[in-house]
Design a protein around this motif. Structure first.
Motif, short mmCIF file in Angstrom:
data_model
loop_
_atom_site.label_atom_id
_atom_site.label_comp_id
_atom_site.label_asym_id
_atom_site.label_seq_id
_atom_site.Cartn_x
_atom_site.Cartn_y
_atom_site.Cartn_z
N UNK A 296 -1.56 -1.97 -2.72
CA UNK A 296 -1.98 -0.62 -3.13
C UNK A 296 -1.00 0.42 -2.61
N UNK A 297 -0.58 0.27 -1.35
CA UNK A 297 0.32 1.26 -0.75
C UNK A 297 1.68 1.27 -1.45
N UNK A 298 2.25 0.09 -1.68
CA UNK A 298 3.57 0.02 -2.34
C UNK A 298 3.46 0.53 -3.78
N UNK A 299 2.39 0.17 -4.48
CA UNK A 299 2.19 0.66 -5.85
C UNK A 299 2.06 2.18 -5.88
N UNK A 300 1.56 2.76 -4.78
CA UNK A 300 1.39 4.20 -4.70
C UNK A 300 2.61 4.95 -4.21
#
Length: 377
Positions: A296-300
């Motif tokens: 989620x963090x990398x996608x964000x």
């Protein structure tokens, strides 16, 4: 069974030393492991005609004696990749298999949030060593003397770590052949012969990628972290593979099973990756939460180590007296990213010293499926 033997004073002193430096509980355990190791040597000699000992053993040669070491051919004629010890070969698994152990207990449940400090230790960061150790444990568990009781922890760590040195030597040759960097190298985390820190590396491999027993009597290491092994809870610590451990061990692996490598083999094939991912999503909630949090963090947009650490810092437990250090956070993040890369969830793109994380199609699919799964759990 009780067997009485007569030994010299020198042998008694050597046995005392073996118990002390080997961490064995008593003479019985030390002698049992020594006999097992001697049997391994005799079997290797019967197959290959000689055994090449690591260079550190050279001090045992009598002064003035000529050293004559004949390098053995590590291919035993049964399709084992040249240089891969038989202990790690799928050929050693033919025949009856030991029973699977129940999964280890867990304080977390699927879908539960897990602070970064409870994630798998960051130095447990590679899955090829985990694959090799599962293979080796499967081989040892198929030996009649182990059976359903499990293999002695002391025997498993000693034998697997010793053979891992030979495997590490071979993997370093593959790294050189394909000119691999540290991210992609096969040999990362494996010990190898001739290094100044060979003994420490072998012990580190044994404790991190096979198993160790903590002072609290708890089994530690990546295999139990991923619930691929469990403790049989006998008086002398013994370990067994879980069903997931057996499934992972029995799957083919291009690095360990192929005879020739004209093209660069994958560390883990798709079947191995998918079996582990399915197991982790269902039964290893701490690792599943780590994957989902990072994806989620990398996608964000948190696609660099610095940006990702800033987000993960918010997932650390609060310790007023002794806060977790930035170095600890970096180790935890780096270890999780490395395991995710081995499973095909993320890629790392390097530009000099800079690195950027990229969520793969499999990573996006895993996040979508687990988001739906967590909602229903």
């Amino acid at each position: 069974m009780v067997i009485c033997i007569e030994v010299t004073e020198r042998t008694k002193q050597q046995l005392d030393g073996l118990v002390e430096i080997g961490g064995y509980r008593d003479y019985t355990e030390a002698v049992s492991v020594a006999i097992s190791n001697q049997l391994v040597l005799h079997r290797q000699v019967s197959k290959s005609g000689a055994v090449m000992l690591p260079g550190k053993a050279a001090h045992s040669i009598e002064p003035g004696a000529k050293r004559s070491i004949r390098r053995i051919n590590l291919d035993d004629g049964h399709g084992i990749a040249p240089g891969v010890p038989a202990l790690f070969s799928s050929r050693a698994l033919d025949g009856k298999l030991s029973e699977a152990s129940p999964l280890p207990d867990d304080v977390f449940v699927p879908g539960q949030r897990a602070p970064v400090d409870r994630w798998i230790f960051g130095q447990h960061n590679k899955l090829l060593p985990a694959k090799a150790s599962c293979r080796a444990l499967a081989s040892l568990l198929n030996e009649p003397e182990n059976g359903s009781q499990g293999v002695l922890l002391s025997k498993a760590t000693a034998e697997i770590a010793e053979q891992a040195v030979r495997l590490g030597d071979y993997l370093r040759l593959l790294d050189k052949k394909f000119q691999l960097n540290r991210d992609d190298a096969y040999s990362t985390a494996f010990p190898y012969s001739g290094a100044d820190s060979e003994d420490k590396a072998r012990l580190r491999y044994a404790s991190q990628f096979v198993a160790a027993m903590s002072k609290q009597g708890r089994l530690t290491g990546i295999l139990v972290d991923l619930k691929l092994i469990n403790n049989s809870r006998n008086k002398a610590p013994r370990i067994l593979l879980t069903q997931a451990g057996w499934d992972f061990a029995l799957l083919p692996n291009a690095v360990l099973d192929s005879r020739l490598h004209d093209t660069r083999p994958a560390k883990l094939n798709e079947d191995e990756q998918m079996v582990l991912l399915a197991h982790i999503s269902r039964h290893v909630p701490v690792e599943d939460f780590a994957y989902r949090t990072i994806l989620r963090a990398v996608s964000g947009g948190a696609d660099s180590p610095e940006k990702l650490d800033a987000i993960l810092k918010g997932h650390l437990s609060v310790r007023a007296s002794k806060p977790f250090t930035d170095a600890f956070l970096t180790t935890q993040r780096s270890g999780a990213i490395s395991r995710m890369a081995d499973l095909g969830l993320v890629d790392r793109a390097r530009d000099g010293i800079r690195v950027r994380y990229i969520v793969t199609n499999r990573g996006r699919l895993y996040l979508q499926e687990r988001a739906a799964g967590v909602a229903s759990e």
